[in-house]
Motif scaffolding. Sequence first.
Motif, short mmCIF file in Angstrom:
data_model
loop_
_atom_site.label_atom_id
_atom_site.label_comp_id
_atom_site.label_asym_id
_atom_site.label_seq_id
_atom_site.Cartn_x
_atom_site.Cartn_y
_atom_site.Cartn_z
N ALA A 77 0.83 -1.21 0.00
CA ALA A 77 0.00 0.00 0.00
C ALA A 77 0.87 1.26 0.00
CB ALA A 77 -0.95 0.00 1.20
N ALA A 78 1.94 1.25 0.79
CA ALA A 78 2.84 2.41 0.84
C ALA A 78 3.51 2.63 -0.51
CB ALA A 78 3.89 2.23 1.94
N LEU A 79 3.94 1.55 -1.14
CA LEU A 79 4.57 1.66 -2.46
C LEU A 79 3.56 2.13 -3.50
CD1 LEU A 79 6.78 -1.56 -2.44
CD2 LEU A 79 7.54 0.81 -2.22
N SER A 80 2.34 1.66 -3.39
CA SER A 80 1.28 2.09 -4.31
C SER A 80 1.00 3.58 -4.16
CB SER A 80 0.02 1.27 -4.05
OG SER A 80 -0.98 1.61 -4.97
N ARG A 81 0.97 4.05 -2.91
CA ARG A 81 0.76 5.49 -2.69
C ARG A 81 1.89 6.32 -3.30
NH1 ARG A 81 -0.96 3.52 2.26
NH2 ARG A 81 1.03 4.02 3.28
N ASP A 87 2.57 9.67 -10.25
CA ASP A 87 1.78 9.68 -11.48
C ASP A 87 0.83 10.86 -11.59
OD1 ASP A 87 2.84 7.45 -12.67
OD2 ASP A 87 1.30 6.08 -11.91
N GLN A 88 0.58 11.55 -10.49
CA GLN A 88 -0.39 12.65 -10.50
C GLN A 88 0.03 13.74 -11.48
OE1 GLN A 88 -0.67 14.11 -6.53
NE2 GLN A 88 -1.93 12.41 -5.82
N VAL A 89 -0.95 14.27 -12.21
CA VAL A 89 -0.69 15.39 -13.11
C VAL A 89 -0.26 16.58 -12.26
CG1 VAL A 89 -1.72 16.95 -14.79
CG2 VAL A 89 -2.37 14.53 -14.76
N GLY A 90 0.83 17.17 -12.62
CA GLY A 90 1.33 18.30 -11.84
C GLY A 90 2.04 17.87 -10.57
N GLY A 91 2.15 16.56 -10.33
CA GLY A 91 2.84 16.06 -9.15
C GLY A 91 4.34 16.11 -9.36
N TYR A 96 9.40 17.54 -12.33
CA TYR A 96 10.66 17.07 -12.91
C TYR A 96 10.69 17.40 -14.41
CZ TYR A 96 14.32 13.83 -14.37
OH TYR A 96 15.44 13.28 -14.90
N ASP A 97 9.58 17.15 -15.11
CA ASP A 97 9.51 17.44 -16.54
C ASP A 97 9.68 18.94 -16.81
OD1 ASP A 97 9.15 14.76 -17.07
OD2 ASP A 97 6.98 14.91 -17.29
N ARG A 98 9.03 19.79 -15.99
CA ARG A 98 9.16 21.24 -16.16
C ARG A 98 10.60 21.68 -15.91
NH1 ARG A 98 4.36 20.97 -13.49
NH2 ARG A 98 5.27 21.65 -11.52
#
Length: 112
Positions: A77-81, A87-91, A96-98
Amino acid sequence: MDALLTTLADPARWRLVSLLAERPRSVGVLAQLAEARQPQTTKHLQTLERAGVVTSQRTGQRRIYALRPAPLRDLAAALSRLADTADQVGGPRGTYDRCGLSLQGERLAAEG
């Protein structure tokens, strides 16, 4: 959580956890299946027990070990979180991409 990850990181202990996922087993059987000496197997099992991954009970002169799935589910569950957050947009991934685009822009400006 750190202790659990450290405990599971050892390949010999991971092998024992995999074997115990199938069914409870005695130390002797685990040592045989893991192709390890019994004293080493016992030490690994004691480490797994201290980390809460396995439980044991004595039956006559044998000690039977069984896997406790709850700590593994908590870790999953911790790894999934963590993966969901990344994966969140803007996360963090978006940040990193910006950052990468900004550095690329700076390089292009410096070359031009």
